[in-house]
Design an enzyme around this catalytic site. Structure first.
Site, mmCIF file in Angstrom:
data_model
loop_
_atom_site.group_PDB
_atom_site.id
_atom_site.type_symbol
_atom_site.label_atom_id
_atom_site.label_comp_id
_atom_site.label_asym_id
_atom_site.label_seq_id
_atom_site.Cartn_x
_atom_site.Cartn_y
_atom_site.Cartn_z
ATOM 1 N N CYS A 134 -23.180 34.817 -13.574
ATOM 2 C CA CYS A 134 -22.038 33.973 -13.211
ATOM 3 C C CYS A 134 -20.740 34.778 -13.246
ATOM 4 O O CYS A 134 -20.187 35.025 -14.310
ATOM 5 C CB CYS A 134 -21.955 32.781 -14.171
ATOM 6 S SG CYS A 134 -20.554 31.707 -13.823
ATOM 7 N N CYS A 137 -17.740 32.891 -14.621
ATOM 8 C CA CYS A 137 -17.724 32.704 -16.085
ATOM 9 C C CYS A 137 -17.451 34.029 -16.814
ATOM 10 O O CYS A 137 -16.700 34.059 -17.781
ATOM 11 C CB CYS A 137 -19.067 32.176 -16.594
ATOM 12 S SG CYS A 137 -19.898 31.017 -15.543
ATOM 13 N N ASP A 138 -18.081 35.104 -16.373
ATOM 14 C CA ASP A 138 -18.087 36.353 -17.154
ATOM 15 C C ASP A 138 -17.241 37.480 -16.561
ATOM 16 O O ASP A 138 -17.081 38.531 -17.191
ATOM 17 C CB ASP A 138 -19.533 36.874 -17.289
ATOM 18 C CG ASP A 138 -20.417 35.881 -18.021
ATOM 19 O OD1 ASP A 138 -19.882 35.081 -18.802
ATOM 20 O OD2 ASP A 138 -21.646 35.908 -17.804
#
Ligand code: NAP
Length: 307
Positions: A134, A137-138
């Site tokens: 992701c 997200c990261d």
């Protein structure tokens, strides 16, 4: 959460909340069970440009919140709980969750999909140690660093663009010499100066020092030549697998694990409907998941009238 609802919707993505909106407006007592937060996969997309009505696009998380609030405005109830077991053949259907048991006269399965793994040794162990699924997200953990994105579809294109704004260098590694991503991604990808395409390469190994990713090894699918690429991060975007383990053995699935349902969203079990990415369908998009949700409500109503 009450003991019994007209319809219990499992999954709070666009399919689930569109179904909730239509069901509750049809006068049905409607419960949405969501294990984490609204939106499903959509919530991890920073910019949604292909859902009509937002002329400048919209953040996926924000769109998810709007969908949830839109359904709750009319009385749909959300319970944040994980579904652990289902008895879909029972009448009414029984759903066991981390917050207790609930029954639904009808059930809509809107469980969505999860990232497919690349399938290289040590991949699972390296998750969170340089390997991610992701970018939204990261990505921030790789600010100023060098990363590779694996894949050639819309997810890979989108992730590569997100990462090109954060990272020093992004390699988009694809196993063929053309992307299958929507053409509108091509211009922005080519314009990103720190982004380099790596064609015809299959990633088949991960290198690590002290348990942290330091590079990837690849085989050229045309010449057979082996090579390595030093990277700090690898973002895997090689497709999705449907989240249907819970219903295996109860609802008919196809060979890839998708719930078999046609445009009516009816599954092989009366009173059980499948919407969104987890069902058999030719195009998996936010808008087609939402359309499924609306359609399901019509056939839920029809089913409940016959009970
Ligand atoms: P996808 O469209 O299925 O593409 C998967 C890509 O990964 C393909 O390019 C495939 O290569 C490659 N691949 C598969 N297995 C691999 C392996 N083991 N090793 C290396 N490469 C591998 O998946 P996706 O991009 O995750 O998209 C999933 C669905 O979500 C699609 O329907 C997509 O349209 C939708 N989506 C839409 C948007 C948007 O509209 N903005 C954004 C994200 C996702 P080949 O090309 O050789 O098969």
């Amino acid at each position: 959460m009450k003991d019994i609802y007209d319809v219990v919707i499992i999954g709070g993505g666009p399919g689930g909340y569109a179904a909730a909106l239509y069901c509750v407006r049809a006068g049905l007592d409607t419960l949405v069970l969501e294990k984490l937060s609204a939106g499903g996969q959509m919530a991890t997309t920073t910019q949604v440009d292909n859902y009509p009505g937002f002329d400048e696009g919209i953040d996926g998380f924000e769109l998810a919140e709007k969908m949830q609030r839109g359904a709750e405005r009319f009385g749909a109830v959300t319970e944040y709980a994980e579904v652990t077991a289902l008895d879909l053949k029972a009448v009414p259907k029984r759903i066991t969750t981390s917050a207790g048991e609930v029954q639904g006269r009808a059930v809509i399965l809107a469980t969505g999909a999860s990232p497919r793994m690349l399938g290289v040794p040590e991949e699972a162990a390296m998750r969170g140690r340089g390997v991610s699924y992701c970018a939204a997200c990261d990505g921030m953990f790789f600010r100023g660093k060098t990363v590779a994105v694996a894949g050639g579809g819309n997810s890979a294109a989108e992730d590569a663009l997100v990462l090109s704004k954060i990272c020093k260098k992004v390699y988009l590694v694809h196993r063929r010499d053309t992307l299958r991503a929507t053409k509108s991604y091509l211009g922005p990808l080519e314009k990103a100066e720190n982004l380099e395409f790596v064609w015809n390469k299959q990633i088949d190994g991960l290198q690590a020092t002290d348990g942290q990713l330091t590079g990837i090894s690849m085989t050229d699918r045309v010449t057979g030549e082996r090579s390595t690429l030093p990277v700090d991060g690898l973002f895997v975007a090689v497709g999705r697998v449907p989240d249907t383990d819970l219903v295996r053995g109860q609802v008919d699935l196809d060979a890839e694990g998708y719930m078999i349902a046609d445009e009516t969203t009816r599954t092989s079990v009366p009173g059980v409907f499948a919407v969104g990415d987890a069902r058999t369908k030719p195009m998996r998009q936010i808008i087609t998941a939402a359309a499924d949700g609306a359609t399901a409500s019509k056939f839920v109503e029809e089913y409940l009238q016959q009970l």
